[in-house]
Design an enzyme around this catalytic site. Structure first.
Site, PDB file in Angstrom:
ATOM      1  N   ARG A  28     -26.623-147.840  50.382  1.00 37.26           N
ATOM      2  CA  ARG A  28     -25.399-149.185  49.326  1.00 37.26           C
ATOM      3  C   ARG A  28     -24.919-150.245  50.495  1.00 37.26           C
ATOM      4  O   ARG A  28     -23.617-150.423  50.513  1.00 37.26           O
ATOM      5  CB  ARG A  28     -23.937-148.027  49.622  1.00 37.26           C
ATOM      6  CG  ARG A  28     -24.498-146.972  48.417  1.00 37.26           C
ATOM      7  CD  ARG A  28     -22.647-146.503  48.136  1.00 37.26           C
ATOM      8  NE  ARG A  28     -22.874-144.862  47.658  1.00 37.26           N
ATOM      9  CZ  ARG A  28     -22.345-143.626  47.396  1.00 37.26           C
ATOM     10  NH1 ARG A  28     -21.134-144.014  48.717  1.00 37.26           N
ATOM     11  NH2 ARG A  28     -22.197-143.038  46.747  1.00 37.26           N
ATOM     12  N   ARG A  32     -19.655-153.099  48.869  1.00 37.03           N
ATOM     13  CA  ARG A  32     -18.516-153.815  49.513  1.00 37.03           C
ATOM     14  C   ARG A  32     -17.488-153.932  50.777  1.00 37.03           C
ATOM     15  O   ARG A  32     -16.362-154.531  51.085  1.00 37.03           O
ATOM     16  CB  ARG A  32     -17.645-152.751  48.727  1.00 37.03           C
ATOM     17  CG  ARG A  32     -17.030-152.722  47.322  1.00 37.03           C
ATOM     18  CD  ARG A  32     -16.125-151.591  46.731  1.00 37.03           C
ATOM     19  NE  ARG A  32     -17.096-150.436  46.832  1.00 37.03           N
ATOM     20  CZ  ARG A  32     -15.891-149.012  46.490  1.00 37.03           C
ATOM     21  NH1 ARG A  32     -14.621-149.335  46.430  1.00 37.03           N
ATOM     22  NH2 ARG A  32     -16.414-147.510  47.382  1.00 37.03           N
ATOM     23  N   ARG A  41     -17.742-160.943  43.632  1.00 38.12           N
ATOM     24  CA  ARG A  41     -17.382-159.413  42.380  1.00 38.12           C
ATOM     25  C   ARG A  41     -16.009-160.355  41.962  1.00 38.12           C
ATOM     26  O   ARG A  41     -15.723-160.049  40.523  1.00 38.12           O
ATOM     27  CB  ARG A  41     -16.768-158.199  43.565  1.00 38.12           C
ATOM     28  CG  ARG A  41     -16.329-157.245  42.376  1.00 38.12           C
ATOM     29  CD  ARG A  41     -16.275-155.791  42.424  1.00 38.12           C
ATOM     30  NE  ARG A  41     -16.226-155.045  41.519  1.00 38.12           N
ATOM     31  CZ  ARG A  41     -16.235-153.472  41.232  1.00 38.12           C
ATOM     32  NH1 ARG A  41     -17.232-152.620  42.150  1.00 38.12           N
ATOM     33  NH2 ARG A  41     -15.964-153.151  40.841  1.00 38.12           N
ATOM     34  N   ASP A  78     -27.600-149.539  39.665  1.00 35.05           N
ATOM     35  CA  ASP A  78     -26.410-148.002  39.381  1.00 35.05           C
ATOM     36  C   ASP A  78     -27.491-146.487  39.056  1.00 35.05           C
ATOM     37  O   ASP A  78     -27.992-146.711  37.909  1.00 35.05           O
ATOM     38  CB  ASP A  78     -25.240-147.884  39.030  1.00 35.05           C
ATOM     39  CG  ASP A  78     -23.969-146.805  39.440  1.00 35.05           C
ATOM     40  OD1 ASP A  78     -24.401-146.276  38.235  1.00 35.05           O
ATOM     41  OD2 ASP A  78     -23.435-146.842  39.904  1.00 35.05           O
ATOM     42  N   TYR A 152     -23.879-135.796  35.359  1.00 34.80           N
ATOM     43  CA  TYR A 152     -22.743-136.807  34.492  1.00 34.80           C
ATOM     44  C   TYR A 152     -22.507-137.131  33.557  1.00 34.80           C
ATOM     45  O   TYR A 152     -20.792-137.046  32.099  1.00 34.80           O
ATOM     46  CB  TYR A 152     -22.558-138.414  34.842  1.00 34.80           C
ATOM     47  CG  TYR A 152     -22.660-139.119  36.713  1.00 34.80           C
ATOM     48  CD1 TYR A 152     -21.080-138.662  37.152  1.00 34.80           C
ATOM     49  CD2 TYR A 152     -23.460-138.271  37.693  1.00 34.80           C
ATOM     50  CE1 TYR A 152     -21.066-139.114  37.981  1.00 34.80           C
ATOM     51  CE2 TYR A 152     -22.782-138.331  39.413  1.00 34.80           C
ATOM     52  CZ  TYR A 152     -21.838-138.892  39.344  1.00 34.80           C
ATOM     53  OH  TYR A 152     -21.714-139.200  40.601  1.00 34.80           O
TER      54      TYR A 152
END
Length: 344
Positions: A28, A32, A41, A78, A152
């Site tokens: 990652r 962020r 973003r 993703d 998921y």
């Protein structure tokens, strides 16, 4: 080493070489904790909008390489792109995470209409990144492993203990096997598309592997990953495959021996000294600094880095975190980590 080819240190380690200092990338790493990511973003919109925008996704992939000079770039995307292509609708709810509809706990897989063209923007992102990446930087593609993706798809969202998928696997094993097979089929083609577009190696993320009992782990983690790895190796024998079954614990040994992956990722709960002793001799490993140690910084970080390196000093090692970098991680701590690894 071929003097006519760029020295990709990370790729060399995945192929079995020992390098000192070890090459490094962070799971990652495009995300962020970086102000440049947050700015983009704010300009571009939601996560999924950026993942499907090749220009934006390529820029995000390259941001941590420009800032830190990591040895590996990881594709910004993703793991739920695959169920989106299979036919579920995918949204990301602010503060809550991804949603897939309809959830397959209550709907049939056969009722989904595949939309394979949803994979095409990802391949365009790979091509764009490849055109801008320095020749010394290894480019990593990835996909979710079938078990984690299935959790998921069945629940329609993330769940604490993956109970809906685990229950389906016990009570409707044939139905669940059909879902796993469909995910495998698309994942193989998806990884092949990434390789054709320019990635140097691929990683299979199995974030929820730790929730399964041993027999279920063998059936739903080891076997699907073995089949995917075999298919990729048949098409691209020189492309390394990294397997990352988070939470596998002692089951990691069977995973390493039976799946055919070239390297295994260690999560932060694994004792790297145990892994060094238990895993096949000479097998490359990746990991496994605790992401919270990186947030803590200072002497605690320095000691944790040394502990990982010392435990894995006798085998090929890609330095990484045991899971993804947290959004609260100070950039100065990443810089300190790199300075320590590289002897600056």
């Amino acid at each position: 080493m071929d003097p006519n080819r760029p020295d990709k240190a990370l790729l060399a380690v995945l192929r079995g070489e020992r390098r000192d200092p070890p090459p490094v990338w962070l799971m990652r790493q495009a995300g962020r904790y970086l102000p440049e990511y947050r700015a983009l973003r704010a300009e571009k919109g939601g996560f999924l909008d950026m993942a499907y925008d090749p220009t934006a996704a390529a820029e995000i992939t390259l941001q941590p390489i420009r800032r830190f000079g990591f040895d590996g770039a990881i594709l910004f995307s993703d793991i739920l792109i695959v169920p989106h292509a299979i036919g579920q609708e995918l949204t990301f709810v602010a503060g809550e995470g991804p949603r897939l509809a309809p959830p397959l706990a209550d709907h049939a897989l056969e009722g989904l209409q595949p939309v394979m063209e949803r994979l095409e923007p990802i391949y365009r992102t790979v091509t764009l990144v490849k055109s801008q990446l320095s020749p010394e930087t290894t480019f990593l593609g990835f996909a979710g492993s079938p078990w984690t993706v299935a959790t998921y798809m069945v629940a329609g969202e993330g769940s604490r203990d993956q109970a809906p998928a685990r229950l389906m696997a016990y009570t409707e094993p044939d139905r669940f096997a059909s879902l796993i097979a469909r995910i495998e089929e698309v994942t193989i083609d998806y990884l092949a598309g990434q390789i054709e577009a320019g990635v140097d190696a691929v990683q299979l993320f199995d974030s929820w592997a730790g929730s399964l009992a041993p027999d279920e782990f063998a059936r739903w983690v080891i076997e699907p990953n073995r089949r995917i790895t075999a298919a990729i190796k048949a098409r691209y024998p020189d492309t390394p495959v990294i397997g990352f079954p988070k939470g596998a614990g002692a089951k990691l040994v069977d995973y390493a021996r039976q799946t055919g992956v070239d390297a295994v990722g260690l999560d932060e709960t694994v004792d790297p000294a145990w892994a060094n002793a238990a895993l096949p001799q000479g097998m490359p490993v990746q990991g496994n600094l605790d992401p919270l140690a990186l947030i803590a910084g200072g002497d605690r970080l320095a000691r944790a880095v040394d502990a990982v390196r010392d435990a894995l000093k006798d085998r090929p090692h890609v330095f990484n975190l045991g899971h993804g970098i947290d959004k609260t991680t100070p950039i100065a701590h990443v810089e300190a980590l790199l300075a320590q690894l590289r002897g600056a």
